[in-house]
Every structure is written in C-alpha cells, then in structure tokens.
Design a protein around this motif. Structure first.
Motif, PDB file in Angstrom:
ATOM      1  N   THR A  70      -0.129  -1.525   7.224  1.00 34.10           N
ATOM      2  CA  THR A  70      -0.971  -0.350   7.073  1.00 34.10           C
ATOM      3  C   THR A  70      -2.295  -0.615   7.793  1.00 34.10           C
ATOM      4  O   THR A  70      -2.780   0.171   8.583  1.00 34.10           O
ATOM      5  CB  THR A  70      -1.287  -0.105   5.576  1.00 34.10           C
TER       6      THR A  70
ATOM      7  N   TYR B 194     -14.848  -1.979   0.335  1.00 33.47           N
ATOM      8  CA  TYR B 194     -13.485  -2.531   0.412  1.00 33.47           C
ATOM      9  C   TYR B 194     -13.073  -3.298  -0.854  1.00 33.47           C
ATOM     10  O   TYR B 194     -11.936  -3.186  -1.307  1.00 33.47           O
ATOM     11  CB  TYR B 194     -13.461  -3.416   1.661  1.00 33.47           C
TER      12      TYR B 194
ATOM     13  N   ARG C 117      -4.053  -5.898  -1.875  1.00 31.96           N
ATOM     14  CA  ARG C 117      -5.168  -6.530  -2.571  1.00 31.96           C
ATOM     15  C   ARG C 117      -6.282  -5.507  -2.838  1.00 31.96           C
ATOM     16  O   ARG C 117      -6.264  -4.408  -2.308  1.00 31.96           O
ATOM     17  CB  ARG C 117      -5.700  -7.685  -1.720  1.00 31.96           C
ATOM     18  N   GLU C 118      -7.218  -5.896  -3.645  1.00 29.47           N
ATOM     19  CA  GLU C 118      -8.469  -5.144  -3.928  1.00 29.47           C
ATOM     20  C   GLU C 118      -8.294  -3.863  -4.745  1.00 29.47           C
ATOM     21  O   GLU C 118      -9.195  -3.455  -5.474  1.00 29.47           O
ATOM     22  CB  GLU C 118      -9.238  -4.785  -2.629  1.00 29.47           C
TER      23      GLU C 118
ATOM     24  N   THR D 172       0.816  -1.211   0.000  1.00 30.77           N
ATOM     25  CA  THR D 172       0.000   0.000   0.000  1.00 30.77           C
ATOM     26  C   THR D 172       0.858   1.272   0.000  1.00 30.77           C
ATOM     27  O   THR D 172       0.502   2.257  -0.637  1.00 30.77           O
ATOM     28  CB  THR D 172      -0.925   0.011   1.235  1.00 30.77           C
TER      29      THR D 172
ATOM     30  N   ASP E 102      -1.164 -10.019  -0.542  1.00 33.98           N
ATOM     31  CA  ASP E 102      -0.159  -9.904   0.529  1.00 33.98           C
ATOM     32  C   ASP E 102      -0.546 -10.591   1.836  1.00 33.98           C
ATOM     33  O   ASP E 102       0.320 -11.140   2.523  1.00 33.98           O
ATOM     34  CB  ASP E 102       0.281  -8.449   0.742  1.00 33.98           C
TER      35      ASP E 102
HETATM   36  O1  G3P Z   1      -6.547  -5.887   1.806  1.00 29.60           O
HETATM   37  C1  G3P Z   1      -5.572  -4.891   1.830  1.00 29.60           C
HETATM   38  C2  G3P Z   1      -4.231  -5.461   2.102  1.00 29.60           C
HETATM   39  O2  G3P Z   1      -3.913  -6.393   1.131  1.00 29.60           O
HETATM   40  C3  G3P Z   1      -3.205  -4.358   2.229  1.00 29.60           C
HETATM   41  O3  G3P Z   1      -2.101  -4.801   2.908  1.00 29.60           O
HETATM   42  O4  G3P Z   1       0.103  -4.678   3.928  1.00 29.60           O
HETATM   43  O5  G3P Z   1      -0.393  -3.229   1.967  1.00 29.60           O
HETATM   44  O6  G3P Z   1      -1.453  -2.787   4.183  1.00 29.60           O
HETATM   45  P1  G3P Z   1      -0.892  -3.791   3.274  1.00 29.60           P
END
Ligand code: G3P
Length: 505
Positions: free
Chosen positions: A273, A139, A87-88, A17, A251
């Motif tokens: 995050t 989401y 993701r997403e 992210t 992730d």
């Molecule tokens: O669903 C969101 C997730 O995949 C984000 O992960 O570690 O980038 O905050 P991160």
C-alpha cells in the motif's frame, strides 16, 4: 492449491492495510496454502482513513478457519502461529463487551494535525526523537489514540477507570484470538510498540513522561513482549484452538525478517500500500540526520533487540488503486504495467502522491498530491508510467537520505511485496538507485517473516542461519540508464515534490 507432503507447517496471519490473510508455510519457507479477505476502507473526510475493527476481527477468524479447511488433514502439521500487521493503526475497545468504541484510525490518517500544531509549539516536532526514534507526526499511534479519547468526553473517564483497552492491530487480533472478554491476552511486540511514539526505544517500555504528555493511562496499553517466543495460545472457540502464538512483528519488520536481512548493513524495500525501506543497523539504535526513523527490527526471546533505520513512504500501491477505483483508469491493477510499457517515459509528467502528507525523508504533513509537467502531449500511458515512477522516485529519495546516514554502505536492495512483480518498476528503480535491486523467489516476505519468528520459537527452525539458507534469488536488476539522464529526472522530481508542500489551508 495442491499440497505436498510435509511434516511441519507454520501459519502466519497477516493483518494488512487492505486485507487479512492466513498463510501456511513449510520448513523450506514455501507457501502451501492461503486464505484472504479484504476489508472496507472508509474515507469519511479528506485526509481521514478508518477501518472497522470488528470487521477485521471477524475476517481474521474467517481466514484462519478457511485456511484450516484448505489444509484438511495437514492441519495437524501446524506447529504454531505468527502474527504480522499494519502498524500504527489504533483500536480502542471496551474490555467488558469486547466491542470497539470508535472506528480504528489508520496509519495513513492525517486528521491529528491540530494536536501536532499545539504540541509543536511546546518543544518542536523532534521533542520525542531521542527517546522514541520518531518525529512527532500524524503517522504514529499516539496522536490517533489521543484523538479517539477526545472524541467523546466519556472515553477519557472510562480509560482512566480501566474500562477501555487500546492497541495496534496485533494487540486487537491476539486479544480476540486468545479469549477476548474471557481473559484475552493484552500484548504487543516490541516492533509494534516502537511505532506508537510511546515506547522508550532503549528500555522497550512505555515512557511515562510521554504517556503523561498525551494523558494516556498506562493501564489501557498492552504489555510489551519480544517478537519471537511463547506468547499465548489460541482459545477454544477459535480456529486452530490450542496452537501457540509464537511470533509477532509489525509488517515491515516482518518483511525484513522474511528477507533474512539479519546482518547489519542489509536493506529491504517492501512495495505494498505504501513503501518501506528498512536498513538493519544491528544492536545499535542508529540516529538519522536525514529524516529516517529509528525503530526496532526484531527481538528474539531473551536477546537484545536489533534496530533498523526506516524510510516510510505513505503511498505506493495505493496510488495505483486510486487510479483504478477513483479515476476508473483500468479495471485491474496489473494493467498499469501494460499501459506504462507502451511509452518510453512519462512524457514530462510527474505525480507526487502526497495523499497523507509526505513521510520520509520530507515529513511534510501538510503536503497534498500534485501532478506537474502536463502538456497536451501527455497521454493515459504517460500518466500510468508517472504513477509507477512515483514509487521509484520516493524510494530513491529515502535511499539518498539513507546513504548519508549509513555512509555509502548500501550495496544492494532486497525487494518484496505485490508491486515487485512489475519488471518495469524494478528496472526503473535500479536505474535511479545505481545499486542492484534484488528480487527473491518468495516475494510474500511479510507473512514469511512472521512465520519465521514463530517457527524459531517452536523449533521448526533452529537458528537464523537455517532461515538464511531458505532465501533464494530470482532476479537482479542493474542500472542501464545513463547517469546524466537519471540526475535530470531526479531534479525534476524534486521540483515536483516541493510543489506539493504546504497545501493544507
Ligand atoms: O506503517 C504502515 C505499514 O505497516 C503498512 O503496511 O503493507 O499494510 O501497507 P501495508
């Protein structure tokens, strides 16, 4: 970083992210070299979060090039590449020019509430849960993709004409690394696809009835592949040209894989995050009655998918960043532990960081952040403590929900991610949960999981058992707080949570 002599390496690209990283791991699962670049976060309106997909594409190429430079002679030891990603988050791009047609809408973005309101009237928020394992909420990717196509009347026509491609970050990164406009591969893995709200969980295929509801042409979506296998090859004009891309995992699923939580009943929580608890349920897509998601954990080449229950928490580390960047409370995020450890507790202050609504187990898209229990007694140090505690409380809420779903089988929680270096947070987490919080030696498990998935496919590791042997304990945290005190704190926290509901006008 000094490199040891090793015969085989696997490179993981972690498109997260806040940053993109390339990390080389050796056969023992030890990190050998890393390159990282942050990308900008755009917040154009309250509740909106965007990324520039071109910036991310360029950063991925740059970190890969930097990593190979750091590796020097050892670059020839690299056997393959695994991809993991936030993701997403959705990107739509022009197949002919390779350029994104709009900013990427990030998973935390809550702008699509209007679409939900309309769809809710016609079938409720659980209308797709049976097929996808997910509630209808802002989401997941589907409403974001719909929003992009609605943002310009030309886009729907162009999508229908086959001129546009869409995907989550894994698809975008792989398409670019495998040739882009010169025949780039348009794929996604089953774990990422399971977060779109468009995939049939049991068949691992795009669900035609949902595509029709969202008016999304199937031709713009990637082909769904397994998480580990010979997926494609890095193209000639990219760093690492010719190397096989042999693993893809969202992730959070990658973190579960990197924790070697392959057995049903094993659980992990990643403190990044956001915060994501995932519980392996084996080859059965278990249903939650308590607001957890049913998702694909991973699928090895030619095998049945393994499923998981997930409790997604939108805001964890990003609350610390908010204090640093928006409130300027300190310069460096790790300073928060120093502040928080100067006080015994939060002085009665509770912070519910519902910046993007509240995710699991509440699913309240219209919640917004609150700070409660303020008196003149409360200091900066108390607030720092309340911030850390918010992450642990949110995890405890998910855990309590999961306990009911999985019948009290959770006996320990494996933890990973940036925030787990924070001992105060880990101890408070163990106090709230009453089960052991177990921290492994390698806490970069997200990238490691992607490396494992790729390494399995190219023969660096022969089996899941071999990978399990790499997992090493660093420290276990056990409850020391009296149960009464825990219950009282949880009660006040829940009160604060309910105060955050229904804020959007
Ligand atoms: O669903 C969101 C997730 O995949 C984000 O992960 O570690 O980038 O905050 P991160």
């Amino acid at each position: 970083q000094k490199l040891t002599k090793t015969q085989k390496l696997i490179v993981a690209i972690d498109q997260g992210t806040t940053s993109s990283r390339a990390i080389a791991f050796d056969e023992r699962g030890q990190q050998q070299a890393v390159a990282q670049r942050e990308h900008e976060q755009h917040f154009p309106r309250p509740g909106w979060v965007e990324h520039d997909a071109s910036e991310i594409r360029d950063n991925v190429t740059a970190v890969l090039a930097e990593l190979f430079e750091i590796l020097g002679d050892q670059a020839s030891a690299v056997q393959g590449i695994g991809i993991t990603n936030q993701r997403e988050t959705v990107v739509v791009w022009d197949a002919a020019t390779g350029e994104p047609v709009a900013p990427a809408i990030v998973w935390q973005d809550a702008r699509t509430q209007r679409i939900l309101d309309e769809m809710e009237e016609d079938g409720g928020l659980d209308r797709y849960r049976e097929i996808t394992g997910l509630p209808l909420t802002t989401y997941f990717s589907a409403t974001k993709l719909r929003w992009i196509l609605d943002s310009d009347p030309e886009l729907q026509r162009r999508a229908d004409a086959g001129e546009l491609l869409a995907g989550t970050m894994d698809s975008w990164v792989i398409w670019n690394l495998t040739g882009g406009t010169n025949g780039g591969l348009h794929v996604t893995d089953v774990t990422n696809a399971s977060r779109t709200l468009l995939m049939n969980l049991r068949q691992q295929e795009w669900e035609p009835s949902i595509l029709a509801d969202f008016n999304i042409p199937a031709s713009m979506l990637p082909r769904i592949v397994s998480s580990s296998g010979h997926i494609g090859q890095i193209s000639e004009n990219q760093p690492g040209a010719g190397l096989p891309i042999a693993g893809i995992l969202g992730d959070q699923q990658a973190a579960l894989f990197g924790q070697a939580a392959f057995k049903p009943g094993q659980a992990k929580n990643t403190y990044g995050t956001g915060c994501f608890v995932m519980y392996n349920t084996g080859t059965v897509p278990a249903r939650s009655s308590k607001g957890l998601l049913t998702t694909v954990a991973y699928q090895l080449d030619g095998e049945e998918p393994v499923y998981a229950l997930e409790g997604s928490i939108a805001v964890a580390g990003s609350l610390v960043q908010w204090l640093r960047d928006n409130l300027k409370m300190f310069d460096h995020a790790p300073k928060i532990e120093e502040l928080a450890s100067q006080v015994e507790d939060s002085g009665g202050c509770y912070i519910v960081p519902a910046f993007s609504g509240l995710y699991a187990p509440w699913w309240q898209p219209e919640a917004r952040g609150v700070m409660t229990g303020l008196t003149r007694y409360v200091t900066r140090e108390h607030i720092a403590r309340a911030v850390l505690e918010a992450t642990a409380f949110q995890t405890a809420d998910v855990f309590d929900a999961a306990e009911e779903d999985v019948d009290g089988q959770l006996t320990e929680l494996r933890v990973d991610g940036g925030m787990v270096a924070n001992n105060l947070l880990m101890q408070f987490q163990a106090d709230l949960l009453g089960v052991d919080v177990v921290r492994p030696a390698v806490t970069e498990t997200t990238a490691l999981g992607a490396a494992y998935a790729a390494g399995l496919a190219v023969g660096v590791w022969g089996s899941l058992e071999e990978i399990e042997q790499n997992w090493q304990l660093e420290r276990t945290f056990t409850r020391t707080m009296e149960k009464d005190k825990v219950e009282r704190k949880k009660r006040l926290w829940r009160k604060a949570v309910h105060r955050s509901f229904d804020w959007v006008d």
